[in-house]
Write an enzyme that holds these catalytic residues in place. Sequence first.
Site, PDB file in Angstrom:
ATOM      1  N   SER A 303     -32.909  22.416  21.880  1.00  0.00           N
ATOM      2  CA  SER A 303     -33.708  23.630  22.005  1.00  0.00           C
ATOM      3  C   SER A 303     -35.190  23.387  21.707  1.00  0.00           C
ATOM      4  CB  SER A 303     -33.122  24.710  21.090  1.00  0.00           C
ATOM      5  OG  SER A 303     -33.699  25.958  21.335  1.00  0.00           O
ATOM      6  N   ASP A 314     -44.228  14.893  29.098  1.00  0.00           N
ATOM      7  CA  ASP A 314     -44.800  15.238  30.406  1.00  0.00           C
ATOM      8  C   ASP A 314     -46.308  15.020  30.460  1.00  0.00           C
ATOM      9  OD1 ASP A 314     -42.342  15.854  31.393  1.00  0.00           O
ATOM     10  OD2 ASP A 314     -42.760  17.970  31.807  1.00  0.00           O
ATOM     11  N   LYS A 328     -29.985  21.919  25.407  1.00  0.00           N
ATOM     12  CA  LYS A 328     -29.924  23.388  25.322  1.00  0.00           C
ATOM     13  C   LYS A 328     -31.245  23.943  25.849  1.00  0.00           C
ATOM     14  CE  LYS A 328     -29.394  27.328  22.226  1.00  0.00           C
ATOM     15  NZ  LYS A 328     -30.683  27.941  22.608  1.00  0.00           N
TER      16      LYS A 328
END
Length: 455
Positions: A303, A314, A328
Amino acid sequence: MLKSGRTKRIAFGFVIIVVALVAFIGISTQRRCDAQGGKDYEYIGLFTDVMTIIKKSYVEEVDSKKLIYGAINGMLAALDPHSSFMSPDTFKEMKVETKGAFGGLGIEISMKEGILTVISPIEDTPAQRAGIKAGDQILRIDERFTKDLTITDSVKRMRGPKGSKVVLTIMRDGFERPKEFTLVRDIIQVKSVKSRMLDNGYGYIRVAQFQERSDEDVAKALKALVEENKGKQLSGLVLDLRNDPGGLLDQAVRISDHFIENGKLIVYTEGRDKESRMQFTASSRAKEPGYPIVVLINGGSASASEIVAGALQDHQRAIVMGTQSFGKGSVQTIIPLADESGLRLTTARYYTPKGRSIQAKGITPDIVVEQMEMPKETARRDSLFIREKDLENHFENTDAEKKTDDKKEVTKETAKENADAKKAVDPLKVDYQLVRALDLLKGWEILKKMGPEKR
């Protein structure tokens, strides 16, 4: 008399018109509902019929509140593993949890393929001390099988007074058969953030869970590391998110914001409602210098910790190291209800800045490093290598002073090792993934210093 009869006819005619109008509105409404694909009222009628039958004919008298709560629980359990209904007591406990103190075992759980599964044990809790690991399948809680329990029911069964015991029956990869683990409940006081200097300007921050004050604690930790480094900029940072089950979305965004340039996307969410479609970007607040970062993750990272790892990965702001994370990738909205109960409802999926969905996939590390047991004894490590003194007919050192110095050095080293043994175990001596992360940061610094002619 004539007037009275006329009045009755007018009144009767008015009633006919009203009845016709109501019938027309009812038919029109029904057609609109059918046109929208809705037979909700029909199903609600079925629900009330069942409830009436139970109230009337069940062998014992049943409380209406119990029936309604049970029905809501069943409704949410049919959706996904993370949506749930919280009674007033459970809802109150949940609000306490996010502040960092609650009673229980210290274990984060989820449903995976219909089996109650450990996301991760929380650091320094009964669950971790008993040897519970991420990925463990909980088959029974005491004598009750978990197959037919919701997550909410399972959590309730694992909680209880401090000092009381609970037995978890666990199945794990590598087990031939399920094993029982006896845990003693305690008041769980989660320290969200821990930090320390590793070596020569390299800092370490561990986020155990994303709570209300996690961002504030990370900011303090970063400041403390610089002070410990005599006011100098850090040479590098290890951000440890292993076995971090997640927590508050806004805290994941704020912690990422320390390292990502102003205006850049951190995470975005997509859902059916307009309110569920959100974008979170880095703010204009002061940023950390551009020192190298290694983020550590594993199968217990879920999460919010996946949001941070994904954002830094990224934007090429950090190297992610470790093993595949939990996966998740959904957002739960907490909705308070009228009777002080609460609804935890999955309302959106979240995506990394490059549009990657984490749901059921997780974050893939840039460098995969499994956790391994490190050799515990220096002597054992040294025995793996052949030295000059081990060769036949080697030259002896005839410098008496050198021999004396060597003896002193050995004595000092032995004394130091004995002193260290009495202290807490140094993570750099037992944590293979952390050692590899620090090695990478040091190698990074060495490569930066190398000139083109040396490459």
